[in-house]
Design an enzyme around this catalytic site. Structure first.
Site, PDB file in Angstrom:
ATOM      1  N   LYS A 183       0.791  -1.111  -0.120  1.00 45.60           N
ATOM      2  CA  LYS A 183      -0.078   0.104   0.044  1.00 45.60           C
ATOM      3  C   LYS A 183       0.850   1.190  -0.053  1.00 45.60           C
ATOM      4  O   LYS A 183       2.165   1.037   0.352  1.00 45.60           O
ATOM      5  CB  LYS A 183      -0.964  -0.116   1.294  1.00 45.60           C
TER       6      LYS A 183
HETATM    7  C1  LIG Z   1      -9.151  -4.553  -0.431  1.00 41.82           C
HETATM    8  C2  LIG Z   1      -8.109  -5.526   0.680  1.00 41.82           C
HETATM    9  N1  LIG Z   1      -8.648  -5.581   1.873  1.00 41.82           N
HETATM   10  C3  LIG Z   1      -7.958  -6.502   2.854  1.00 41.82           C
HETATM   11  C4  LIG Z   1      -6.648  -6.417   2.617  1.00 41.82           C
HETATM   12  C5  LIG Z   1      -6.070  -6.997   3.670  1.00 41.82           C
HETATM   13  O1  LIG Z   1      -4.902  -6.278   4.259  1.00 41.82           O
HETATM   14  P1  LIG Z   1      -3.701  -6.706   5.403  1.00 41.82           P
HETATM   15  O2  LIG Z   1      -2.731  -7.390   4.805  1.00 41.82           O
HETATM   16  O3  LIG Z   1      -3.367  -5.339   6.030  1.00 41.82           O
HETATM   17  O4  LIG Z   1      -4.477  -7.541   6.211  1.00 41.82           O
HETATM   18  C6  LIG Z   1      -5.959  -6.248   1.441  1.00 41.82           C
HETATM   19  C7  LIG Z   1      -4.638  -6.444   1.260  1.00 41.82           C
HETATM   20  O5  LIG Z   1      -4.006  -6.533   0.250  1.00 41.82           O
HETATM   21  C8  LIG Z   1      -6.757  -5.716   0.404  1.00 41.82           C
HETATM   22  O6  LIG Z   1      -6.404  -5.305  -1.031  1.00 41.82           O
END
Ligand SMILES: Cc1ncc(COP(=O)(O)O)c(C=O)c1O
Length: 390
Positions: A183
């Site tokens: 991100k």
């Molecule tokens: C749309 C979306 N939701 C949730 C997540 C999960 O994020 P995290 O890795 O911080 O748990 C991601 C990660 O790529 C994502 O792209």
């Protein structure tokens, strides 16, 4: 052989090193004052009342389901066209993710696609700002209000994107964010739940820390022994102060990250818009994207398919990625009953999109190398579905 170009590189530097060093020398490395500062600063930047830092966006989504009151037997409408964590969140609380299709231009849910997937058991919707492209929230808000559904925005990719002139996430009941290195703003791993509902924020804050009624930070700060109690079954979804210190520095750099990514996107488009069989992601009419993922759709007229184009780029030392996954096709959801509508747009975008390299520190030379490789692929004489250089 020139150096490999990665799809993404986090933008971290000396300021982050200094911030982490300060935390280490303070002797307080777990969740504490830096985390509280980061929560306040992030919530302020996003224009919402409360921020609850977590160990990941997945944890924030899980907490969102709990505080929204989603229960076993409920249905929650989600896009299949998302990282699998979006679908997993309702599953964690015993609810059923029900997959809705997405808009072909933005890759996001629409009020129409959600309405088609509603069931009598639906209690919530999770809308995603996919790849940073803001979801058109107002029609979804109206739909959720009409059916008394909780609206959660999964803004994992959305820090720095805007909807109708304000940061994304403002109009949802609960919004979740990711600080994974894929991100813009990263803390290594990490996430945040934001909401304007003080009771939900308070409950989420307790739940992420074993549902203790006295936080560990308060307990350790107190000279007198405290007696905490555990008000319900909670979790350890804490962020550390080491991460929060990095997050504070990164937050100060977010505007510049977005500015640079949008400039890189404009540079990409200057050339790629002349290739009619590659469609680039773009701002929707109602908002701006942070270009967390700069994706292109390989249209049928292109001389090779998506896999062929990825091989072509790889041969030039360029690392691209397949576009967003479709959760309903994964073994984890095989035989799942939550596919109540066809998902043709999801399947098309999943099969035919790829994500091109983009990062704040990307140089003009690196971008030119990617563009040159794409142009030479477009001019090649290979047939659709071909697999790399002749
Ligand atoms: C749309 C979306 N939701 C949730 C997540 C999960 O994020 P995290 O890795 O911080 O748990 C991601 C990660 O790529 C994502 O792209």
């Amino acid at each position: 052989m020139s150096e490999r170009i990665n799809v993404m590189r986090p933008w971290l530097g000396a300021e982050e090193v200094t911030a982490v060093t300060e935390v280490i020398t303070s002797g307080w490395v777990a969740q504490g004052p830096r985390t509280a500062d980061f929560e306040r600063a992030f919530a302020r930047a996003q224009g919402v009342g409360h921020g609850v830092a977590t160990s990941s966006c997945t944890a924030a989504l899980h907490l969102a389901m709990v505080v929204a009151g989603v229960r076993p037997g409920d249905d929650v409408v989600v896009p299949s066209f998302s990282f699998i964590a979006t679908a997993n969140a309702p599953t964690y609380v015993g609810a059923r993710p029900v997959f809705a299709d997405v808009d072909p231009t933005t890759g996001n849910l629409t009020a129409q696609s959600v309405e088609a997937a509603l069931t009598p058991a639906t209690t919530a919707v999770i809308a995603v700002d996919q790849g940073g492209v803001p979801v058109d929230l107002a029609p979804l808000r109206e739909l959720c209000d009409r059916y008394s559904l909780v609206l959660v925005e999964d803004a994992a990719c959305g820090a720095g994107s805007t909807y109708e002139g304000r940061p994304v996430g403002v109009g949802a009941d609960l919004t979740t964010w990711s600080f994974h290195p894929r991100k813009l703003l990263t803390t290594g791993e990490g996430g945040m739940l934001t909401t304007s509902n003080p009771e939900w924020a308070e409950r989420a804050r307790r739940l992420r820390e074993h549902a203790m009624d006295v936080s560990a930070a308060d307990r350790h700060a107190s000279v007198l022994p405290t007696r905490e109690s555990y008000t319900e079954i909670g979790f350890n979804f804490r962020m550390t102060d080491l991460q929060a210190a990095i997050g504070l520095v990164q937050l100060g750099r977010l505007e510049e990250m977005v500015r640079r990514r949008r400039a890189l996107a404009a540079d990409y488009r200057e050339v790629l818009d002349s290739l009619p069989d590659l469609r680039c992601v773009a701002d929707p009419p109602y908002g701006t994207t942070n270009f967390q993922s700069f994706w292109v759709e390989v249209l049928p007229g292109f001389p090779m398919g998506r896999e062929g184009l990825m091989s072509w780029l790889a041969a030039d030392g360029i690392s691209a990625r397949r576009g967003i996954m479709a959760a309903h096709r994964e073994p984890a959801y095989a035989g799942h009953s939550g596919q109540v509508v066809p998902l043709p747009v999801t399947e098309r975008l999943t099969d035919h999109t790829l994500i091109l390299p983009m990062y704040a520190t990307m140089t003009a030379e690196e971008l030119d190398r990617v563009v040159d490789s794409l142009v030479s692929a477009a001019r090649s004489a290979m047939r659709p579905g071909g697999g790399g250089r002749p």
